[in-house]
Design an enzyme around this catalytic site. Structure first.
Site, short mmCIF file in Angstrom:
data_model
loop_
_atom_site.label_atom_id
_atom_site.label_comp_id
_atom_site.label_asym_id
_atom_site.label_seq_id
_atom_site.Cartn_x
_atom_site.Cartn_y
_atom_site.Cartn_z
N LYS A 1 0.84 -1.26 0.09
CA LYS A 1 0.13 0.25 0.17
C LYS A 1 1.03 1.09 0.05
O LYS A 1 1.93 1.16 0.58
CB LYS A 1 -0.78 0.07 1.15
CG LYS A 1 -1.93 -1.00 1.22
CD LYS A 1 -2.73 -0.85 2.63
CE LYS A 1 -3.71 -1.97 2.67
NZ LYS A 1 -4.52 -1.60 4.10
N HIS B 1 -0.76 6.67 3.48
CA HIS B 1 -1.59 7.60 3.54
C HIS B 1 -1.27 8.58 4.52
O HIS B 1 -0.28 8.60 4.90
CB HIS B 1 -3.14 6.82 3.95
CG HIS B 1 -3.01 6.18 5.38
ND1 HIS B 1 -2.83 6.73 6.75
CD2 HIS B 1 -3.27 4.72 5.62
CE1 HIS B 1 -2.75 5.79 7.45
NE2 HIS B 1 -3.03 4.90 6.84
N HIS C 1 0.18 7.82 8.06
CA HIS C 1 1.59 7.50 7.73
C HIS C 1 2.54 8.51 7.84
O HIS C 1 3.74 8.81 8.37
CB HIS C 1 1.81 6.41 6.82
CG HIS C 1 1.19 5.04 6.79
ND1 HIS C 1 0.30 4.59 6.20
CD2 HIS C 1 1.05 4.21 7.93
CE1 HIS C 1 -0.08 3.61 6.45
NE2 HIS C 1 0.27 3.37 7.70
#
Length: 387
Positions: free
Chosen positions: A126, A129, A132
Site C-alpha cells: 500500500k 496514507h 503514515h
C-alpha cells in the site's frame, strides 16, 4: 540569550530604584501586536496600587531609571501605565549572530539516554496514507531534536509486513507474474491489493491457496518467503523515495518489520501461561486485565493467540517492547501512532509490565495524533479505492 529575562531584570531594577519593594515583578511579556513594541512590561499597575500612587506616574519614574541604551531604540508609556519596549534592530542582529556562532544555540547537552522512536510504520503493498505521513513528519522532528540534545536515538520503522493478508498477496503476485512476467511499482500495488482482496472474496480456490500460503510463509517455506520479500522490497523502495523527497532521515536500515519478532511469539505465549497471566478461554489464549472492564463490568480479555494458533497485533507489540528493552537497551520508547490505537497499546504495555519484560524505570510513551476524516466523518479507506 534570553531577551525576556534580560528585560525583566532591567525593568525590575528600575522599579526598585523608583521606590518599589525589592520583590516587585516587572511582568515582561512579548507584545501581542507590533504597535506595542517587541516587549511590554505590565507590572507597574500592581506595584502602583501597593504604593498608592497613579500607575502612569510610577511608569514615568521607572523610565527615568530604566537603562536600555543600545538595547532598545524606543521606550514608551501606553494606556494607564504599560511600558512598551522597541528593540534596536542592530542590537538584535548581534544577538542572532552570537547565537548562530554557537552550533548548539546555547542548548547544553543532556545526560544521554538510548531512546527508541517508533514512527512512520507504512503497510506493505500500500502507499503511505495521510496518517503514515503525519507519523513520519512528527516522528522525524522528534528524533532530530533528541539527537541534537545528545541522546542515542534508534529510529524504528515498524512496518506491517506479516499476517494473514500475505497469503492473499502472495497468491495474487504469483498469478500476476505468471500472466505478465514483469515487476510492479507501488501505484500498481495499490490496485493490486484491491484485486487480490476481490479474488480472495470471490474465488474459493484462490482463497484456499491463499490460506495455505499463510501457513507455509509462517512455517518458513522458501518460495513463500521469496515472494513475501519481493512485496516488502517493492513497497519499501517506493517509500524510501518518498522519505528522500520529504528530507526525512529514515533509511532501509531503520526498518523493523513485524516479522522481526515472529520467532519470539511462541515463547512469550508460553511464558505468560507459566506466569499465570494467560489462560485458555474458548480455545484461544487470553490475558484478562482487571484494569480494563467490558460492558458488563468484568475484566476485559485480551487475546494473544487465536484458537487456530495465529498471533495478534497485541502479541507482536508485547514482543516489540520486550525486544526494545532487552536487545536495543532502550531507556525510553516513544510511539507516534494515531489515537485509535491508544487502548490497544495500553493493554499490551500493561501485560508487558505485569510479565516483567520492561521495568517501570523504562518509559513507554504513546504520543498520539488525531485522524483526517472524509466528508462522511469517517477515516479514509484505501482498500476500497478512490482515496
Amino acid at each position: 540569550m534570553n531577551i525576556q529575562a534580560l528585560l525583566s531584570d532591567k525593568v525590575t531594577q528600575a522599579l526598585v530604584a523608583a521606590g518599589a519593594p525589592a520583590d516587585s515583578e516587572a511582568l515582561v511579556r512579548q507584545s501581542a501586536k507590533a504597535q506595542f513594541g517587541d516587549y511590554q512590561a505590565n507590572g507597574v499597575m500592581g506595584v502602583a496600587k501597593k504604593l498608592g500612587i497613579a500607575p502612569r506616574q510610577l511608569a514615568e519614574q521607572v523610565l527615568t531609571h530604566l537603562e536600555l541604551d543600545g538595547i532598545a531604540n524606543k521606550v514608551e508609556i501606553a494606556g494607564p501605565g504599560f511600558i512598551n519596549i522597541f528593540l534596536d534592530p542592530a542590537w538584535l542582529a548581534k544577538q542572532v549572530e552570537a547565537a548562530l556562532a554557537d552550533e548548539r544555540l546555547g542548548v547544553a547537552p543532556v545526560k544521554p539516554q538510548t531512546i527508541v522512536v517508533d514512527y512512520s510504520a507504512p503497510n506493505v503493498a500500500k502507499e503511505m496514507h495521510v496518517g503514515h505521513l503525519r507519523s513520519t513528519i512528527i516522528g522525524d522532528a522528534s528524533v532530530r531534536t533528541l539527537e541534537f540534545l545528545g541522546h542515542n536515538v534508534i529510529r524504528a520503522n515498524h512496518v506491517g509486513d506479516w499476517g494473514t493478508q500475505f497469503g492473499m498477496l502472495i497468491a495474487y503476485l504469483e498469478k500476476m507474474q505468471n500472466e505478465h512476467a514483469n515487476e510492479m511499482d507501488l501505484s500498481d500495488l495499490e490496485a493490486f491489493y484491491r484485486e487480490a482482496k476481490k479474488h480472495y472474496d470471490e474465488d474459493a480456490a484462490f482463497a484456499e491457496r491463499a490460506r495455505a500460503y499463510v501457513v507455509k510463509l509462517q512455517g518458513g517455506d522458501e518460495y513463500c518467503r521469496e515472494m513475501w520479500r519481493k512485496l516488502v522490497d517493492i513497497t519499501m523502495s517506493q517509500n524510501q523515495k518518498n522519505y528522500q523527497r520529504l528530507n526525512v532521515t529514515l533509511t532501509k536500515d531503520d526498518v523493523m518489520g513485524e516479522s522481526l519478532y515472529n520467532s519470539m511469539l511462541p515463547g512469550i505465549v508460553a511464558d505468560l501461561k507459566a506466569k499465570g497471566l494467560a489462560v485458555e478461554s474458548e480455545g484461544a489464549t487470553v490475558v484478562f486485565l482487571d484494569e480494563y472492564k467490558n460492558k458488563d463490568g468484568e475484566p476485559m480479555g485480551v487475546i494473544i493467540q487465536k484458537k487456530d494458533g495465529g498471533y495478534l497485533y497485541t502479541t507482536t507489540d508485547i514482543a516489540c517492547a520486550k525486544y526494545r528493552y532487552e536487545t536495543l537497551g532502550a531507556d525510553r520508547v516513544l510511539y507516534y501512532i494515531d489515537s485509535r490505537q491508544h487502548q490497544h497499546l495500553m493493554q499490551a504495555w500493561t501485560i508487558v509490565r505485569k510479565a516483567g519484560y520492561v521495568p517501570d524505570s523504562v518509559s513507554l510513551e504513546h504520543h498520539m495524533f488525531g485522524m483526517m476524516l472524509g466528508k462522511d466523518g469517517k477515516p479514509f479507506k484505501t482498500r476500497s479505492g478512490g482515496t
